[in-house]
Motif scaffolding. Sequence first.
Motif, PDB file in Angstrom:
ATOM      1  N   CYS A  47      61.042  27.381  65.711  1.00 43.44           N
ATOM      2  CA  CYS A  47      60.717  28.798  66.714  1.00 43.44           C
ATOM      3  C   CYS A  47      59.217  29.144  66.448  1.00 43.44           C
ATOM      4  CB  CYS A  47      61.329  30.172  66.184  1.00 43.44           C
ATOM      5  SG  CYS A  47      63.179  29.611  66.479  1.00 43.44           S
ATOM      6  N   ASP A 106      62.645  24.656  68.732  1.00 42.03           N
ATOM      7  CA  ASP A 106      62.316  26.173  70.001  1.00 42.03           C
ATOM      8  C   ASP A 106      60.914  25.871  69.080  1.00 42.03           C
ATOM      9  OD1 ASP A 106      64.885  26.710  70.530  1.00 42.03           O
ATOM     10  OD2 ASP A 106      64.989  28.762  69.307  1.00 42.03           O
ATOM     11  N   TYR A 135      59.375  27.206  74.225  1.00 39.69           N
ATOM     12  CA  TYR A 135      59.893  28.676  75.123  1.00 39.69           C
ATOM     13  C   TYR A 135      59.770  28.488  76.172  1.00 39.69           C
ATOM     14  CZ  TYR A 135      61.118  30.102  70.188  1.00 39.69           C
ATOM     15  OH  TYR A 135      61.831  30.359  69.650  1.00 39.69           O
ATOM     16  N   HIS A 150      65.740  25.834  73.457  1.00 36.50           N
ATOM     17  CA  HIS A 150      64.404  26.595  74.170  1.00 36.50           C
ATOM     18  C   HIS A 150      63.899  25.529  74.181  1.00 36.50           C
ATOM     19  CE1 HIS A 150      64.226  30.290  74.573  1.00 36.50           C
ATOM     20  NE2 HIS A 150      65.377  30.964  72.957  1.00 36.50           N
ATOM     21  N   ASP A 200      66.912  28.447  64.803  1.00 34.25           N
ATOM     22  CA  ASP A 200      66.613  28.963  65.642  1.00 34.25           C
ATOM     23  C   ASP A 200      66.779  30.961  65.494  1.00 34.25           C
ATOM     24  OD1 ASP A 200      68.397  29.306  67.895  1.00 34.25           O
ATOM     25  OD2 ASP A 200      70.017  30.639  66.533  1.00 34.25           O
ATOM     26  N   HIS A 253      65.235  32.927  63.146  1.00 34.21           N
ATOM     27  CA  HIS A 253      63.664  33.787  63.121  1.00 34.21           C
ATOM     28  C   HIS A 253      63.495  34.684  61.673  1.00 34.21           C
ATOM     29  CE1 HIS A 253      63.411  34.153  68.286  1.00 34.21           C
ATOM     30  NE2 HIS A 253      63.613  32.797  67.561  1.00 34.21           N
ATOM     31  N   SER A 289      58.407  33.560  67.067  1.00 37.12           N
ATOM     32  CA  SER A 289      58.756  33.826  67.672  1.00 37.12           C
ATOM     33  C   SER A 289      59.763  35.427  67.517  1.00 37.12           C
ATOM     34  CB  SER A 289      60.399  33.505  68.156  1.00 37.12           C
ATOM     35  OG  SER A 289      59.839  32.432  68.390  1.00 37.12           O
TER      36      SER A 289
HETATM   37 FE   LIG Z   1      64.147  30.755  68.307  1.00 34.10          FE
END
Ligand SMILES: [Fe+2]
Length: 497
Positions: free
Chosen positions: A138, A165, A168, A225, A383, A385, A417
Amino acid sequence: MYKKIYLFYFFSTIFAFSCSKTLNPNVSGDSAYFPYGVASGDPSESSVILWTAIEADLGSNPEVEWTISSTENMKNVVSSGKMVRITEGAPYFKVKAFGLKSNTNYYYQFEYKKHRSPIGKTKTIGATDQLNIGVVSCSNFEAGYFNAYESLAKKDVDVILHLGDYIYEYGPGTYGDTTLQRKHIPAKEIITLEDYRLRYAQYRKDKSLQRVHQNHPFINIWDDHEISNNAYKSGAQNHQDDEGAYDVRAAAAKQAYAEWMPIDMNLEDPLYRSFSFGDFASLVMLDGRLEGRTEPVENGESTANQSMLGKEQLQWMKNQLSASKAKWKILGNQVIFSPMDLSRIYQQTHNMDAWDGYAEERNEIINYIATNDIQDVVIVSGDTHMSWGVEVPYHADSYPYTDESVAVEIGTPSISSSNLNERSPSEDVIVAERILKVSNPHLKYVDGRNHGYVILRLEKDQAFVDWYAVSNLKSQAFTERRVKRMMINREENNKLR
Ligand SMILES: [Fe+2]
């Protein structure tokens, strides 16, 4: 249709040769042709993928050379050769460097028209009695500086797992910190191959991301993402009909991923794959997005028809677990695997994009691990965060009174994120963390306030899980700290202390 990806780099290794040549001393050390830096990944006992991209007029048949050395000064050359583009007409280059020794540090460099790239450091994997694995996910460019990558670049790790991720897909100003000068390029939601390429190019010009790639090999898997929010095999929450056919968009996203990641990937093949660290550890990387995931259902409606992995991948994963003779079995996973009752802090009782939306398949995996007496499974997840430390329960409702946990799950926080702290005051987040633990007795640690990464240190009889955090994302001046350490003792049946 997009151009077929040509994995010439496999063939290019035919031209690789072992020799004692050193790089031409007359070439410049200028790395202007290599503004995206260098990267390595998917190490095996005898090989590693090397990656670079070049920003220059390449002509029709560019001669890019690669060299791998056992010494940092690049003098003791182990192997070298010429590279061929990953995709015809595009400036991305990969090679699989073979003939390496297991569990050994190497250095590598690229050269084009007498311009040399920065020197990258990498490491093969193999039998060992200790392993340091960095775990990240992320990394939203718009949400802040990649200080967590900067911090991890300097850490002593053998390999980094990126659980997705990595980019994004959103256009500028829709998901991130609009006060920062880090607006997404291109200035729109990315949909086409060229869009995805430009977005990766923006991320890979970030110096902190370059440094972490330059210093450590990566093992990457995508999450949603890299394609679009809450993606599954046949669609995504953030894909609308007026954005064209979903399978065309997913194919573009996959191709750009293959072009930019230091990954041993053929577009026709599944992305899930495994890595062996001898009899010490095995690593199974799962694709819970594009391979077989069915569309998520509404809250509370998970059924046997729901699949996260698809039949083939599920069977493959079971086979991998059963066949592994390693002490530690690591599952590289995207979304939280363990049951998580959110009803007291959230409008939904469960996150249906996580394994809670695919509970029957999750139970099948839990039963498989338990009934086959598969020991010392550690699931690493991204995923959310947030940071998580979970004893994966056989029965969540009665845990820990009726039976033992079957595995341990470690959730890594985001690189950048947004987490709960960016949406609610810290006092409220602390209360929410406490409520989550009360609602879920198998949840031993949760933190929704920090950005950073995990270092999982595996030893013969125990493992340490270190959660690191950076002090801020708003500027490149930051401090780092270890927020939490937990231990897994192999004698204790999947407990986190
Ligand atoms: Fe994420």
